[in-house]
Every structure is written in C-alpha cells, then in structure tokens.
Design a protein around this motif. Structure first.
Motif, mmCIF file in Angstrom:
data_model
loop_
_atom_site.group_PDB
_atom_site.id
_atom_site.type_symbol
_atom_site.label_atom_id
_atom_site.label_comp_id
_atom_site.label_asym_id
_atom_site.label_seq_id
_atom_site.Cartn_x
_atom_site.Cartn_y
_atom_site.Cartn_z
ATOM 1 N N LYS A 139 0.835 -1.209 0.000
ATOM 2 C CA LYS A 139 0.000 0.000 0.000
ATOM 3 C C LYS A 139 0.866 1.253 0.000
ATOM 4 N N TRP A 140 1.971 1.208 0.758
ATOM 5 C CA TRP A 140 2.909 2.345 0.789
ATOM 6 C C TRP A 140 3.523 2.569 -0.592
ATOM 7 N N LEU A 141 3.831 1.488 -1.274
ATOM 8 C CA LEU A 141 4.436 1.573 -2.599
ATOM 9 C C LEU A 141 3.588 2.414 -3.555
ATOM 10 N N TYR A 142 2.272 2.280 -3.427
ATOM 11 C CA TYR A 142 1.377 2.992 -4.347
ATOM 12 C C TYR A 142 0.711 4.214 -3.709
ATOM 13 N N ASN A 143 1.125 4.545 -2.496
ATOM 14 C CA ASN A 143 0.564 5.706 -1.801
ATOM 15 C C ASN A 143 1.415 6.947 -2.084
ATOM 16 N N LYS A 144 0.834 7.922 -2.721
ATOM 17 C CA LYS A 144 1.569 9.153 -3.031
ATOM 18 C C LYS A 144 1.034 10.357 -2.263
ATOM 19 N N LYS A 145 0.034 10.117 -1.390
ATOM 20 C CA LYS A 145 -0.592 11.216 -0.667
ATOM 21 C C LYS A 145 0.088 11.483 0.673
ATOM 22 N N GLU A 146 0.378 10.418 1.422
ATOM 23 C CA GLU A 146 0.939 10.605 2.762
ATOM 24 C C GLU A 146 2.459 10.732 2.721
ATOM 25 N N ASP A 147 2.994 11.525 3.630
ATOM 26 C CA ASP A 147 4.431 11.754 3.747
ATOM 27 C C ASP A 147 5.174 10.435 3.974
ATOM 28 N N ASP A 148 6.301 10.250 3.265
ATOM 29 C CA ASP A 148 7.055 8.997 3.354
ATOM 30 C C ASP A 148 7.572 8.726 4.766
ATOM 31 N N PHE A 149 7.966 9.777 5.488
ATOM 32 C CA PHE A 149 8.467 9.575 6.858
ATOM 33 C C PHE A 149 7.362 9.014 7.742
ATOM 34 N N ASN A 150 6.151 9.542 7.607
ATOM 35 C CA ASN A 150 5.023 9.049 8.402
ATOM 36 C C ASN A 150 4.675 7.605 8.051
ATOM 37 N N MET A 151 4.689 7.290 6.748
ATOM 38 C CA MET A 151 4.402 5.925 6.309
ATOM 39 C C MET A 151 5.463 4.961 6.823
ATOM 40 N N MET A 152 6.717 5.389 6.707
ATOM 41 C CA MET A 152 7.817 4.551 7.187
ATOM 42 C C MET A 152 7.681 4.279 8.678
ATOM 43 N N THR A 153 7.345 5.316 9.449
ATOM 44 C CA THR A 153 7.202 5.171 10.901
ATOM 45 C C THR A 153 6.088 4.185 11.250
ATOM 46 N N LYS A 154 4.945 4.326 10.588
ATOM 47 C CA LYS A 154 3.814 3.439 10.868
ATOM 48 C C LYS A 154 4.154 1.979 10.554
ATOM 49 N N ILE A 155 4.741 1.738 9.375
ATOM 50 C CA ILE A 155 4.983 0.357 8.942
ATOM 51 C C ILE A 155 6.126 -0.287 9.716
ATOM 52 N N THR A 156 7.201 0.461 9.961
ATOM 53 C CA THR A 156 8.307 -0.110 10.741
ATOM 54 C C THR A 156 7.888 -0.324 12.194
ATOM 55 N N ASN A 157 7.019 0.528 12.711
ATOM 56 C CA ASN A 157 6.489 0.301 14.067
ATOM 57 C C ASN A 157 5.655 -0.977 14.119
ATOM 58 N N TYR A 158 4.896 -1.221 13.059
ATOM 59 C CA TYR A 158 4.129 -2.472 12.996
ATOM 60 C C TYR A 158 5.074 -3.667 13.030
ATOM 61 N N PHE A 159 6.062 -3.653 12.137
ATOM 62 C CA PHE A 159 6.978 -4.794 12.061
ATOM 63 C C PHE A 159 7.749 -4.994 13.364
ATOM 64 N N SER A 160 8.127 -3.892 14.017
ATOM 65 C CA SER A 160 8.939 -4.021 15.227
ATOM 66 C C SER A 160 8.093 -4.357 16.452
ATOM 67 N N PHE A 161 7.133 -3.518 16.790
ATOM 68 C CA PHE A 161 6.412 -3.690 18.051
ATOM 69 C C PHE A 161 5.436 -4.867 18.020
#
Length: 282
Positions: A246-268
């Motif tokens: 979804k991030w790959l095809y998401n051009k609306k949300e800021d990349d830093f915010n997307m990265m934070t959300k997804i890496t937080n999912y994978f980590s926590f």
C-alpha cells in the motif's frame, strides 16, 4: 550538565530501532528451542547494549539533525554520543565473556564492523550495496547469537534458514528507513540504494526481500516442527507485506510518516508476538 548529556545519549539510542534486536534474538531462541535461563538474560543485555552502542556510533558520524528512523527530532550531536557508544560497547563485551566463545566472537565482530561501517575514515555505509550487506550481517548474526546459547547445532538447516530470514528482514527494514533520506544522503555524499534507483524501486526491492525473509523464516519454523508458530507469524508477515505494498502505491501521505507506521508495525507487533510465543512455548 551531566544529566542533559545522559538524556541526549538516551534519546539518540533510538529505542524503536532496538526492538529489532529483540526480534532477531527471540526468533533465534524460538527456532533453536533454547529454554529460558539466566544466561539468556545476560546475552540479551549484551546484545541490546551492543546495538545501542552501534547506533550511537553511527549517529555520531552521521550528524543527523533532521528526522531519522526512530527519532523525529534528533538532539544536537556532541562528544557524549561517542563516549556513550564506547561505554555501551565495552559493557556489552564484558557481558559477552560470560555467555560463550561464539557469542563473544560475534560481539567483537560486530564492534569491528561498526567502525568500518560508520567511521569517517572508512564509512563503508556510503556505498548502498555495502550498507545492505552490513544490515544483512547484523540480522543474521543477531539470530545466530541467541541460537549459540544452546551450544550446538549452529549448522543445522533450521538455524541457517532462520539466520538468513533475520538478515533479509533487516535489509528490507533498512530500505524502508532510507526512503525519506535522499537529501541527507546527498549532502553527506552517500550513494545509498534509493539514490541509485529511486523511491519506487527501493520500496519494490523491500517488498521482494521481505517476501523471501518470510519464506525462509516460516521454513525454519517448519524444520523445527513449530507448526502453530507458522500460522501466527505467517499472518503477521502477510499483514506487514500488504501495508508495505500500500505504501508503494501511496503518493498522498508523507514517506516519513508511512515509514514510521509500517516499521512500528513490524517491530512492536513482531516483538509482542514473538515474546508471547516464546513465553508460552516454554
């Protein structure tokens, strides 16, 4: 003054990143079927201090003043970051002496690699492909460190596949964390993977690598006859991959915010799942 510098060090450890140490370590305990014992706590403490030291050492030479993975507003870099790094590495090394020779060797090896990776006289991380290799080794060897507590079987197929899975997982996460840093990489003269190939290809590479990571990881669980774990971790990886696509095809949300959300999912989420599985498996 001292309290301020200690706080600065504590913040620059970037605790969300250190969760990945827990992930690789506990996954290694699961696959190798290492029962809980006091030496596990000593080994985990050693690994956490080691990677905290590695992170601080890297931050000292990166001189980041803009948002980075695990830290939105980095405090100013001072010499205390370097001293903190050295302190954590030394304590990690002392603790490693009480685990076993393989664990000690891994600790020394990572300290040596971190100097080559980050120090301004070497800075191997400025090459995108070497940076990926370092992160693969980091994941691989963290898994191996906890597996070594059992004292045997490090060449067994389940351990080898599990180590590869952990290495690939960290490579994929590293690629996610680089997406928003093109300007900083350019200013430092680092030729990162995203600088070479662009955002879309970097994210696509991350998706492909984490697919292979999941496959190797689930196969290592199968070889260890941990069949219920396969279902739980299979769902976890599937959800993570869907979010990444979804991030790959998401051009609306800021990349830093997307990265934070997804890496937080994978980590926590990954940490909670693995910890619960390890506790109830024992």
């Amino acid at each position: 003054m001292l309290a301020k510098e200690i706080t600065r060090i504590f913040i620059h450890i970037r605790w969300p990143l250190q969760v990945y140490t827990f992930l690789g370590f506990i996954f290694g305990l699961l696959v190798a079927q290492v029962n809980f014992q006091f030496i596990v706590i000593v080994a985990l403490a050693s690994q956490l201090l080691l990677w905290a030291g590695v992170t601080l050492f890297n931050s000292y030479y990166d001189k980041d003043d803009k948002p980075v993975a695990g830290l939105k507003n980095p405090p100013k870099i001072t010499n205390s970051i370097l001293y903190g790094s050295l302190f954590f590495k030394i304590v990690s090394l002392i603790l490693a002496l009480f685990v076993n020779k393989i664990f000690l060797f891994i600790t020394v090896f990572i300290i040596f690699l971190s100097v080559l990776y980050s120090h301004k006289k070497f800075r191997f991380k400025s090459n995108g492909f070497i940076a990926l290799l370092f992160n693969f080794i980091a994941g691989f060897i963290t898994f191996l460190s906890s597996s070594s507590i059992k004292g045997s079987g490090l060449l067994d197929k389940n351990i080898i596949f599990g180590s590869i899975s952990a290495g690939l997982f960290l490579v994929s996460i590293y690629l996610m964390m680089q997406i928003h840093q093109t300007k900083d990489d350019k200013n430092r003269g680092d030729v990162s993977y995203i600088m070479m190939f662009g955002r879309k290809r970097a994210l696509l590479t991350s998706v492909i690598i984490i697919l292979f990571s999941g496959a190797f990881g689930l196969f290592s669980l199968y070889l260890s006859s941990l069949f219920m774990h396969i279902i739980i971790l299979g769902i976890y990886m599937t959800v993570g991959i869907i979010l990444l696509i979804k991030w790959l095809y998401n051009k609306k949300e800021d990349d830093f915010n997307m990265m934070t959300k997804i890496t937080n999912y994978f980590s926590f989420v990954g940490f909670i799942l693995l910890l619960l599985i390890y506790i109830f498996s024992g």
